[in-house]
Design a protein around this motif. Structure first.
Motif, PDB file in Angstrom:
ATOM      1  N   PRO A 206       8.686   2.294  10.186  1.00 55.03           N
ATOM      2  CA  PRO A 206       7.721   3.326   9.797  1.00 55.03           C
ATOM      3  C   PRO A 206       7.794   3.714   8.321  1.00 55.03           C
ATOM      4  CG  PRO A 206       9.397   4.211  11.284  1.00 55.03           C
ATOM      5  CD  PRO A 206       9.617   2.741  11.202  1.00 55.03           C
ATOM      6  N   GLY A 207       8.967   3.554   7.707  1.00 49.30           N
ATOM      7  CA  GLY A 207       9.117   3.935   6.304  1.00 49.30           C
ATOM      8  C   GLY A 207       8.807   2.831   5.321  1.00 49.30           C
ATOM      9  N   GLY A 208       8.754   1.600   5.811  1.00 52.66           N
ATOM     10  CA  GLY A 208       8.493   0.494   4.897  1.00 52.66           C
ATOM     11  C   GLY A 208       9.133  -0.789   5.386  1.00 52.66           C
ATOM     12  N   SER A 209       9.263  -1.737   4.480  1.00 49.29           N
ATOM     13  CA  SER A 209       9.832  -3.047   4.797  1.00 49.29           C
ATOM     14  C   SER A 209      10.988  -3.322   3.858  1.00 49.29           C
ATOM     15  CB  SER A 209       8.778  -4.138   4.622  1.00 49.29           C
ATOM     16  OG  SER A 209       7.694  -3.904   5.488  1.00 49.29           O
ATOM     17  N   GLN A 210      11.990  -4.020   4.390  1.00 49.30           N
ATOM     18  CA  GLN A 210      13.141  -4.348   3.558  1.00 49.30           C
ATOM     19  C   GLN A 210      13.740  -5.676   3.966  1.00 49.30           C
ATOM     20  OE1 GLN A 210      13.533  -1.011   5.049  1.00 49.30           O
ATOM     21  NE2 GLN A 210      14.245  -1.826   6.970  1.00 49.30           N
ATOM     22  N   ILE A 211      14.491  -6.238   3.000  1.00 51.83           N
ATOM     23  CA  ILE A 211      15.240  -7.469   3.212  1.00 51.83           C
ATOM     24  C   ILE A 211      16.495  -7.360   2.371  1.00 51.83           C
ATOM     25  CG2 ILE A 211      14.060  -8.735   1.364  1.00 51.83           C
ATOM     26  CD1 ILE A 211      14.172 -11.235   3.244  1.00 51.83           C
ATOM     27  N   LEU A 212      17.570  -7.997   2.826  1.00 53.85           N
ATOM     28  CA  LEU A 212      18.838  -7.925   2.125  1.00 53.85           C
ATOM     29  C   LEU A 212      19.211  -9.270   1.517  1.00 53.85           C
ATOM     30  CD1 LEU A 212      20.963  -5.943   4.737  1.00 53.85           C
ATOM     31  CD2 LEU A 212      19.772  -5.033   2.746  1.00 53.85           C
ATOM     32  N   LEU A 213      19.869  -9.203   0.361  1.00 51.56           N
ATOM     33  CA  LEU A 213      20.508 -10.366  -0.225  1.00 51.56           C
ATOM     34  C   LEU A 213      21.845  -9.910  -0.760  1.00 51.56           C
ATOM     35  CD1 LEU A 213      20.123 -10.794  -3.735  1.00 51.56           C
ATOM     36  CD2 LEU A 213      17.864 -10.351  -2.877  1.00 51.56           C
ATOM     37  N   THR A 214      22.682 -10.852  -1.148  1.00 46.63           N
ATOM     38  CA  THR A 214      23.994 -10.506  -1.701  1.00 46.63           C
ATOM     39  C   THR A 214      24.114 -11.037  -3.116  1.00 46.63           C
ATOM     40  OG1 THR A 214      24.995 -12.493  -0.757  1.00 46.63           O
ATOM     41  CG2 THR A 214      25.159 -10.478   0.549  1.00 46.63           C
ATOM     42  N   ASP A 215      24.899 -10.320  -3.917  1.00 44.62           N
ATOM     43  CA  ASP A 215      25.190 -10.799  -5.259  1.00 44.62           C
ATOM     44  C   ASP A 215      26.316 -11.836  -5.171  1.00 44.62           C
ATOM     45  OD1 ASP A 215      27.664  -9.445  -5.186  1.00 44.62           O
ATOM     46  OD2 ASP A 215      27.079  -7.917  -6.627  1.00 44.62           O
ATOM     47  N   PRO A 216      26.721 -12.447  -6.280  1.00 44.66           N
ATOM     48  CA  PRO A 216      27.754 -13.487  -6.210  1.00 44.66           C
ATOM     49  C   PRO A 216      29.085 -13.020  -5.619  1.00 44.66           C
ATOM     50  CG  PRO A 216      26.598 -13.646  -8.289  1.00 44.66           C
ATOM     51  CD  PRO A 216      26.125 -12.380  -7.619  1.00 44.66           C
ATOM     52  N   ALA A 217      29.356 -11.713  -5.619  1.00 40.17           N
ATOM     53  CA  ALA A 217      30.606 -11.194  -5.062  1.00 40.17           C
ATOM     54  C   ALA A 217      30.454 -10.750  -3.611  1.00 40.17           C
ATOM     55  CB  ALA A 217      31.114 -10.031  -5.905  1.00 40.17           C
ATOM     56  N   GLY A 218      29.244 -10.871  -3.037  1.00 37.80           N
ATOM     57  CA  GLY A 218      29.026 -10.474  -1.655  1.00 37.80           C
ATOM     58  C   GLY A 218      28.543  -9.052  -1.474  1.00 37.80           C
TER      59      GLY A 218
END
Length: 127
Positions: free
Chosen positions: A104-116
């Protein structure tokens, strides 16, 4: 006590400071700050000051080992067109931890930086 309300600062512990700087500046639109070296660097995106602390930094040395495991905490970056941003980053070779999740608040996706460390890319729901 001094206060600086120009930026909100977040510290991320990283294994390789130059790799982290390249990731944030090369892929996510951050700019480098005055402090940059093999042990520590700062990068900026709008009012966010991200402190990248390598193993030799005082910030990393002061952090107990039990606190170093990444939990669900993450930097939250807002985009107007999440789909376009995901396409751009995939074309640059970045992998996400899953698919876009919408609520309901929006859309999201996760990624990680080189350190996790987790980064959430978010697009608010249309109002």
């Amino acid at each position: 006590m001094t206060t600086n309300d120009k930026y909100a600062s977040v510290r991320y512990l990283v294994d390789d400071v130059p790799a982290a700087v390249a990731f944030y500046t090369g892929h996510l639109g951050f700019t480098t700050g005055a402090a940059a070296g093999p042990a520590f660097a700062e990068v900026f995106r709008g009012p966010l000051r991200l402190l990248l602390s390598g193993p030799a930094s005082s910030g990393a040395r002061a952090t107990p080992e039990s606190a170093r495991t990444a939990g669900g905490n993450r930097v939250h970056l807002v985009f107007d067109d999440l789909g376009a941003e995901v396409e751009r980053l995939r074309a640059e070779g970045l992998a996400f931890t899953g698919d876009v999740v919408s609520g309901p608040g929006g859309s999201q996706i996760l990624l990680t930086d080189p350190a996790g460390n987790l980064i959430e890319l978010f697009q608010p729901a249309a109002r």
